[in-house]
Design a protein around this motif. Sequence first.
Motif, PDB file in Angstrom:
ATOM      1  N   VAL A  74       0.893  -1.184   0.080  1.00  0.00           N
ATOM      2  CA  VAL A  74       0.024  -0.013   0.088  1.00  0.00           C
ATOM      3  C   VAL A  74       0.904   1.293  -0.016  1.00  0.00           C
ATOM      4  O   VAL A  74       1.918   1.139   0.656  1.00  0.00           O
ATOM      5  CB  VAL A  74      -0.912  -0.025   1.123  1.00  0.00           C
ATOM      6  CG1 VAL A  74      -1.957  -1.233   1.092  1.00  0.00           C
ATOM      7  CG2 VAL A  74      -0.181   0.025   2.390  1.00  0.00           C
ATOM      8  N   THR A  75       0.274   2.250  -0.682  1.00  0.00           N
ATOM      9  CA  THR A  75       0.988   3.435  -0.685  1.00  0.00           C
ATOM     10  C   THR A  75       0.161   4.356  -0.235  1.00  0.00           C
ATOM     11  O   THR A  75      -1.125   4.665  -0.660  1.00  0.00           O
ATOM     12  CB  THR A  75       1.567   3.826  -2.165  1.00  0.00           C
ATOM     13  OG1 THR A  75       2.441   2.645  -2.561  1.00  0.00           O
ATOM     14  CG2 THR A  75       2.387   5.308  -2.226  1.00  0.00           C
ATOM     15  N   GLY A  76       0.412   5.631   0.567  1.00  0.00           N
ATOM     16  CA  GLY A  76      -0.166   6.663   1.010  1.00  0.00           C
ATOM     17  C   GLY A  76       0.446   7.381   2.079  1.00  0.00           C
ATOM     18  O   GLY A  76       1.795   7.451   2.294  1.00  0.00           O
ATOM     19  N   ILE A  77      -0.447   7.947   2.895  1.00  0.00           N
ATOM     20  CA  ILE A  77      -0.003   8.959   3.867  1.00  0.00           C
ATOM     21  C   ILE A  77      -0.143   8.243   5.186  1.00  0.00           C
ATOM     22  O   ILE A  77      -1.271   7.819   5.423  1.00  0.00           O
ATOM     23  CB  ILE A  77      -0.924  10.167   3.906  1.00  0.00           C
ATOM     24  CG1 ILE A  77      -0.790  10.763   2.602  1.00  0.00           C
ATOM     25  CG2 ILE A  77      -0.580  11.097   5.076  1.00  0.00           C
ATOM     26  CD1 ILE A  77       0.501  11.561   2.131  1.00  0.00           C
ATOM     27  N   VAL A  78       0.810   8.125   6.099  1.00  0.00           N
ATOM     28  CA  VAL A  78       0.948   7.452   7.428  1.00  0.00           C
ATOM     29  C   VAL A  78       0.868   8.701   8.444  1.00  0.00           C
ATOM     30  O   VAL A  78       1.655   9.533   8.188  1.00  0.00           O
ATOM     31  CB  VAL A  78       1.755   6.644   7.643  1.00  0.00           C
ATOM     32  CG1 VAL A  78       3.172   7.008   7.722  1.00  0.00           C
ATOM     33  CG2 VAL A  78       1.353   5.883   8.982  1.00  0.00           C
ATOM     34  N   VAL A  79       0.089   8.719   9.391  1.00  0.00           N
ATOM     35  CA  VAL A  79      -0.040   9.654  10.465  1.00  0.00           C
ATOM     36  C   VAL A  79      -0.102   8.983  11.891  1.00  0.00           C
ATOM     37  O   VAL A  79      -0.931   8.204  12.066  1.00  0.00           O
ATOM     38  CB  VAL A  79      -1.602  10.509  10.337  1.00  0.00           C
ATOM     39  CG1 VAL A  79      -1.474  11.410  11.558  1.00  0.00           C
ATOM     40  CG2 VAL A  79      -1.398  11.285   9.107  1.00  0.00           C
ATOM     41  N   GLN A  80       1.114   9.154  12.714  1.00  0.00           N
ATOM     42  CA  GLN A  80       0.961   8.577  14.004  1.00  0.00           C
ATOM     43  C   GLN A  80       0.499   9.390  14.978  1.00  0.00           C
ATOM     44  O   GLN A  80       0.671  10.723  15.011  1.00  0.00           O
ATOM     45  CB  GLN A  80       2.427   8.253  14.492  1.00  0.00           C
ATOM     46  CG  GLN A  80       2.528   7.857  15.812  1.00  0.00           C
ATOM     47  CD  GLN A  80       1.958   6.532  15.931  1.00  0.00           C
ATOM     48  OE1 GLN A  80       2.386   5.610  15.161  1.00  0.00           O
ATOM     49  NE2 GLN A  80       1.099   6.267  16.916  1.00  0.00           N
ATOM     50  N   LEU A  81      -0.728   8.781  15.578  1.00  0.00           N
ATOM     51  CA  LEU A  81      -1.662   9.646  16.478  1.00  0.00           C
ATOM     52  C   LEU A  81      -0.642   9.946  18.071  1.00  0.00           C
ATOM     53  O   LEU A  81       0.286   9.528  18.132  1.00  0.00           O
ATOM     54  CB  LEU A  81      -2.702   8.963  17.030  1.00  0.00           C
ATOM     55  CG  LEU A  81      -3.669   8.687  15.847  1.00  0.00           C
ATOM     56  CD1 LEU A  81      -4.978   7.828  16.202  1.00  0.00           C
ATOM     57  CD2 LEU A  81      -4.209   9.970  15.167  1.00  0.00           C
ATOM     58  N   GLU A  82      -1.124  10.773  18.859  1.00  0.00           N
ATOM     59  CA  GLU A  82      -0.343  11.247  19.903  1.00  0.00           C
ATOM     60  C   GLU A  82      -0.497   9.977  20.884  1.00  0.00           C
ATOM     61  O   GLU A  82       0.581   9.818  21.551  1.00  0.00           O
ATOM     62  CB  GLU A  82      -1.187  12.533  20.425  1.00  0.00           C
ATOM     63  CG  GLU A  82      -1.073  13.784  19.728  1.00  0.00           C
ATOM     64  CD  GLU A  82       0.385  14.157  19.746  1.00  0.00           C
ATOM     65  OE1 GLU A  82       1.186  14.255  20.499  1.00  0.00           O
ATOM     66  OE2 GLU A  82       0.580  14.805  18.460  1.00  0.00           O
ATOM     67  N   ASP A  83      -1.410   9.202  20.861  1.00  0.00           N
ATOM     68  CA  ASP A  83      -1.382   7.923  21.634  1.00  0.00           C
ATOM     69  C   ASP A  83      -0.540   7.070  21.137  1.00  0.00           C
ATOM     70  O   ASP A  83      -0.714   6.356  20.156  1.00  0.00           O
ATOM     71  CB  ASP A  83      -2.825   7.545  21.704  1.00  0.00           C
ATOM     72  CG  ASP A  83      -3.127   6.570  22.642  1.00  0.00           C
ATOM     73  OD1 ASP A  83      -1.889   6.033  23.450  1.00  0.00           O
ATOM     74  OD2 ASP A  83      -4.167   5.708  22.739  1.00  0.00           O
ATOM     75  N   PRO A  84       0.614   6.599  21.964  1.00  0.00           N
ATOM     76  CA  PRO A  84       1.595   5.823  21.490  1.00  0.00           C
ATOM     77  C   PRO A  84       0.895   4.257  21.174  1.00  0.00           C
ATOM     78  O   PRO A  84       1.471   3.664  20.622  1.00  0.00           O
ATOM     79  CB  PRO A  84       2.739   5.670  22.439  1.00  0.00           C
ATOM     80  CG  PRO A  84       2.086   6.470  23.361  1.00  0.00           C
ATOM     81  CD  PRO A  84       0.965   7.273  23.165  1.00  0.00           C
ATOM     82  N   ASP A  85      -0.190   3.806  21.964  1.00  0.00           N
ATOM     83  CA  ASP A  85      -0.679   2.688  21.996  1.00  0.00           C
ATOM     84  C   ASP A  85      -1.512   2.507  20.709  1.00  0.00           C
ATOM     85  O   ASP A  85      -2.102   1.395  20.436  1.00  0.00           O
ATOM     86  CB  ASP A  85      -1.472   2.225  23.201  1.00  0.00           C
ATOM     87  CG  ASP A  85      -0.711   2.377  24.619  1.00  0.00           C
ATOM     88  OD1 ASP A  85       0.593   1.843  24.217  1.00  0.00           O
ATOM     89  OD2 ASP A  85      -1.059   2.530  25.444  1.00  0.00           O
ATOM     90  N   ALA A  86      -2.346   3.614  20.208  1.00  0.00           N
ATOM     91  CA  ALA A  86      -3.078   3.663  19.237  1.00  0.00           C
ATOM     92  C   ALA A  86      -2.343   3.188  17.811  1.00  0.00           C
ATOM     93  O   ALA A  86      -1.147   3.619  17.406  1.00  0.00           O
ATOM     94  CB  ALA A  86      -3.742   4.810  18.740  1.00  0.00           C
ATOM     95  N   PRO A  87      -2.946   2.382  16.908  1.00  0.00           N
ATOM     96  CA  PRO A  87      -1.993   2.122  15.557  1.00  0.00           C
ATOM     97  C   PRO A  87      -2.105   3.277  14.862  1.00  0.00           C
ATOM     98  O   PRO A  87      -2.863   4.398  14.764  1.00  0.00           O
ATOM     99  CB  PRO A  87      -3.031   1.083  14.866  1.00  0.00           C
ATOM    100  CG  PRO A  87      -4.185   1.260  15.586  1.00  0.00           C
ATOM    101  CD  PRO A  87      -4.055   1.723  16.865  1.00  0.00           C
TER     102      PRO A  87
END
Length: 153
Positions: A74-87
Amino acid sequence: MNPQTHLAIDGYVDAIPAPGTGWGTARFDLIHSPVDADTVAPDAPDTVYACTTADPRIADVLLREIQPGDLLRVTGIVVQLEDPDAPAHFTVDALEVLEATPAPVLYDLVLERWGNYVAVFDADHDAVPVFTAFGHWVGEAANPDAICDLIDA
């Protein structure tokens, strides 16, 4: 990782993709394993990406053709949320199937229909469960010869 990064990853589909919140959208989880297992600790966890797409063509492929265990790029935009436990959230704008999982095959199991009734034959058992075509339980025939008696009753 930056708050927003464009990248391509390979991973396995974790469960059957589901329709998204709007028309032409879909969502699924992708399991990404470390690329070079020799340079990573043996107990390093896989990364789970919560993927979505708003491209109707990609959503159609996901909902009709993709099965758990398929290997995708898959190609696209990845965003890491502030919650480190959330995917991490991955917005997919391109999809390539690298390897499809073989379709499961039911061995030694046969369904046979008599009008509104269905019998399930299992090569390992003499007893034959009988249901209506709508899935309601009718009973269990002691052997294949007793199915008609059960249906008549």
